[in-house]
Design an enzyme around this catalytic site. Structure first.
Site, PDB file in Angstrom:
ATOM      1  N   ILE A   1       0.821  -1.196   0.000  1.00 45.02           N
ATOM      2  CA  ILE A   1       0.000   0.000   0.000  1.00 45.02           C
ATOM      3  C   ILE A   1       0.861   1.255   0.000  1.00 45.02           C
ATOM      4  CG2 ILE A   1      -1.786   1.282   1.290  1.00 45.02           C
ATOM      5  CD1 ILE A   1      -2.690  -1.384   0.011  1.00 45.02           C
TER       6      ILE A   1
ATOM      7  N   ARG B   1      -6.290  -7.782   6.381  1.00 44.02           N
ATOM      8  CA  ARG B   1      -5.379  -7.358   7.448  1.00 44.02           C
ATOM      9  C   ARG B   1      -4.434  -6.304   6.869  1.00 44.02           C
ATOM     10  NH1 ARG B   1      -8.802  -9.282  10.284  1.00 44.02           N
ATOM     11  NH2 ARG B   1      -8.665 -11.308  11.288  1.00 44.02           N
TER      12      ARG B   1
ATOM     13  N   GLU C   1       6.907  -5.057  14.100  1.00 47.40           N
ATOM     14  CA  GLU C   1       8.110  -4.541  14.747  1.00 47.40           C
ATOM     15  C   GLU C   1       8.408  -5.275  16.049  1.00 47.40           C
ATOM     16  OE1 GLU C   1      10.126  -0.403  16.321  1.00 47.40           O
ATOM     17  OE2 GLU C   1       7.971  -0.655  16.556  1.00 47.40           O
TER      18      GLU C   1
ATOM     19  N   GLU D   1      23.420   8.307  20.391  1.00 43.57           N
ATOM     20  CA  GLU D   1      22.468   9.134  21.125  1.00 43.57           C
ATOM     21  C   GLU D   1      23.007   9.684  22.442  1.00 43.57           C
ATOM     22  OE1 GLU D   1      18.582   7.349  21.417  1.00 43.57           O
ATOM     23  OE2 GLU D   1      18.403   7.179  19.245  1.00 43.57           O
TER      24      GLU D   1
ATOM     25  N   GLU E   1      18.146  14.491  14.248  1.00 40.99           N
ATOM     26  CA  GLU E   1      17.851  14.129  15.635  1.00 40.99           C
ATOM     27  C   GLU E   1      18.329  15.229  16.577  1.00 40.99           C
ATOM     28  OE1 GLU E   1      18.044   9.415  16.401  1.00 40.99           O
ATOM     29  OE2 GLU E   1      19.985  10.301  15.889  1.00 40.99           O
TER      30      GLU E   1
ATOM     31  N   GLU F   1      21.648  13.944  11.665  1.00 40.42           N
ATOM     32  CA  GLU F   1      21.425  15.379  11.462  1.00 40.42           C
ATOM     33  C   GLU F   1      19.981  15.814  11.731  1.00 40.42           C
ATOM     34  OE1 GLU F   1      20.729  15.700   6.661  1.00 40.42           O
ATOM     35  OE2 GLU F   1      22.793  15.739   7.404  1.00 40.42           O
TER      36      GLU F   1
ATOM     37  N   GLY G   1      -1.150  -5.626  16.903  1.00 39.42           N
ATOM     38  CA  GLY G   1      -2.380  -5.503  16.133  1.00 39.42           C
ATOM     39  C   GLY G   1      -2.177  -4.946  14.737  1.00 39.42           C
TER      40      GLY G   1
ATOM     41  N   GLU H   1      23.445   2.715  18.672  1.00 33.53           N
ATOM     42  CA  GLU H   1      22.483   3.701  19.167  1.00 33.53           C
ATOM     43  C   GLU H   1      22.928   4.296  20.503  1.00 33.53           C
ATOM     44  OE1 GLU H   1      20.073   5.042  17.432  1.00 33.53           O
ATOM     45  OE2 GLU H   1      20.493   3.713  15.755  1.00 33.53           O
TER      46      GLU H   1
ATOM     47  N   ALA I   1      17.554   4.203  21.513  1.00 34.22           N
ATOM     48  CA  ALA I   1      17.062   3.140  20.635  1.00 34.22           C
ATOM     49  C   ALA I   1      17.109   3.589  19.184  1.00 34.22           C
ATOM     50  CB  ALA I   1      15.628   2.774  21.020  1.00 34.22           C
TER      51      ALA I   1
END
Length: 185
Positions: A19, A42, A125, A102, A146, A144, A121, A98, A81
């Protein structure tokens, strides 16, 4: 009560179509055959997966990051994360990257806490959550786009923040509560 077996709950994909194909998210629409023989649709999001890490300093404080999250229209407090660079990337490699990007920290010891499915649902992930200790500070080097502030919070205060709703991010709540439970054991 009749016992229901997992096999009696399975749905079978009949067809699938893309989609939307974005940078992060890929939206699919599948037609499935239900356990009773009927068909249904679904719609779901295909995600490469992610890793997260809860870094803990020797004094009992954890390292969190504050950042604005556009979908929920607020600044959140989270554990570091990020998404896997590819579906086959080692989640531990991602967690280390990460943490460094971060927060600037590197860890001498990283152990797996758990893997969670974030929103079963409508998305596939999964986030692999790690705990990090033996931390060495360094230079934060975010992407750049973040804008992240590093915050040090005592673990017991972070637990209170989860319980009173100041920390709303699910992966962070799971990690904080699991680490606190480990520390008590």
């Amino acid at each position: 009560m009749t016992e229901v077996k997992d096999a009696d709950l399975l749905e079978t994909k009949c067809s699938s179509e893309d989609i939307f194909d974005g940078t992060l998210l890929h939206v699919k629409r599948d037609r499935v055959r239900l356990p009773n023989g009927a068909e249904s649709v679904r719609e779901w999001i295909k995600h490469p997966g992610a890793s997260a890490v809860i870094p803990m300093l020797p004094d009992g404080r954890i390292i969190l990051v504050r950042q604005y999250r556009y979908p929920v229209q607020c600044v959140t407090l989270e554990i570091p994360a990020g998404k896997l660079d590819a579906p086959d990337e080692d989640p531990l490699v991602c967690a280390k990257r990460e943490l460094s990007e971060e927060t600037g920290y590197t860890a001498a010891h990283i152990s797996k806490l758990t893997t969670i499915a974030t929103t079963v649902g409508f998305s596939n992930e999964k986030i692999h959550i790690y705990a990090a200790t033996g931390l060495t500070p360094g230079q934060q080097h975010t992407d750049e786009d973040e804008f992240i502030n590093v915050v040090l919070v005592p673990l017991n205060e972070a637990v209170a923040m989860v319980e009173d709703g100041r920390i709303i991010d699910a992966k962070s709540a799971v990690a904080i509560l699991m680490l606190a439970r480990q520390q008590k054991a």
